[in-house]
Design an enzyme around this catalytic site. Structure first.
Site, PDB file in Angstrom:
ATOM      1  CE  LYS A  18      -2.149  -3.880   2.641  1.00 47.17           C
ATOM      2  NZ  LYS A  18      -2.589  -5.070   1.876  1.00 47.17           N
TER       3      LYS A  18
ATOM      4  CB  SER B  42      -0.898   0.013   1.238  1.00 45.76           C
ATOM      5  OG  SER B  42      -1.548   1.261   1.359  1.00 45.76           O
TER       6      SER B  42
ATOM      7  CB  ALA C 140      -1.823  -1.077  12.891  1.00 40.59           C
ATOM      8  CE1 TYR C 141      -4.112  -1.633   4.634  1.00 39.32           C
ATOM      9  CE2 TYR C 141      -3.149   0.488   4.063  1.00 39.32           C
ATOM     10  CZ  TYR C 141      -3.797  -0.671   3.692  1.00 39.32           C
ATOM     11  OH  TYR C 141      -4.132  -0.872   2.379  1.00 39.32           O
ATOM     12  CB  ALA C 142       2.067   1.862   7.266  1.00 31.86           C
TER      13      ALA C 142
END
Length: 251
Positions: A158, A141, A153-155
């Protein structure tokens, strides 16, 4: 003959959004597609849509947070279809909060729905992909590449997936397995909802995309997934393909 004629694919998070776009694109190229998702209603609806194109495609309900059960996904598909050619790790759930407010629960959700399933499914698929000299497509992403605010958290998950993918590309290249990463920007139901709730911000973001639009989940993201799953990309591995209209240009 389609580019994926006779090939068998697993797509996690395949019931909607980018996952369903890839499923349609692959089915139209002749693949048998197993879409894995927790949402049964959407899964069944997408299954019916796919079966009109590729009659042997099907929906498989599974909770990707149940990590001990993940190898059963691969075994179920192989038992039903006889082989596995393509593994697409697309599913991801996370919550946006500032980094200082990110809790263990936020990390567990993000890694638990994406990084760990990617890891376990890749390893479960390995013996079958060795037989078919298959392809793995994982998802990154722009949030991880540029460090978007509130997406710690997402980064992190990914970027962990990108690191894992490069290791796999190096280790599994000798088996003829290609491992690549798509970093997409697409007009998903989530983006559509955002465009209606924050239209001015949506227009601002869209205007910053060099190609001037969000990608279509099937025609833009799905077609690149078809390319990476086909013989056309047989000499590409370990790469991150930015399918984002030019939003981020890697150096």
């Amino acid at each position: 003959m389609g580019k994926l004629e006779g090939k068998v694919a697993i797509i996690t998070g395949g019931a909607g959004g980018i996952g369903s776009g890839m499923a349609r694109a692959m089915a139209k190229e002749g693949a048998v597609v197993a879409i894995v998702d927790l949402n049964e209603e959407m899964g069944k609806a997408t299954e019916a849509e796919l079966q009109a194109i590729s009659p042997k495609s099907f929906f498989l309900k599974a909770d990707l947070m149940d990590h001990a059960n993940l190898p059963n996904i691969v075994e179920t598909v192989v038992e039903k279809c006889g082989k596995l050619d393509i593994l697409v790790n697309n599913a991801h759930v996370s919550k946006q909060v500032p980094l200082a407010e990110t809790t263990q629960a936020h990390l567990d959700l993000s890694f638990g729905t994406s990084f760990y399933p990617t890891f376990y499914l890749m390893n479960a698929a390995l013996p079958h992909l060795k037989e078919t000299k298959g392809n793995i497509i994982n998802f990154a992403s722009g949030a991880g590449l540029s460090g978007h605010k509130t997406q710690g958290a997402y980064a992190a998950a990914k970027e962990a997936i990108r690191g894992l993918s490069r290791v796999a590309a190096n280790e599994w290249g000798e088996f003829g397995i290609n491992v690549n990463i798509i970093s997409p920007l697409a007009y998903t139901p989530g983006v559509e909802a955002w465009s209606k709730s924050q239209p001015e911000y949506y227009e601002q973001v869209r205007n910053q995309i060099p190609l001037g639009r969000f990608g279509d989940v099937e025609q833009d993201i799905g077609r690149v997934a078809v390319f990476l799953a086909s013989d056309d990309s047989s000499y590409i591995t370990g790469q991150t393909l930015m399918v984002d209209g030019g939003s981020l240009m890697l150096h």
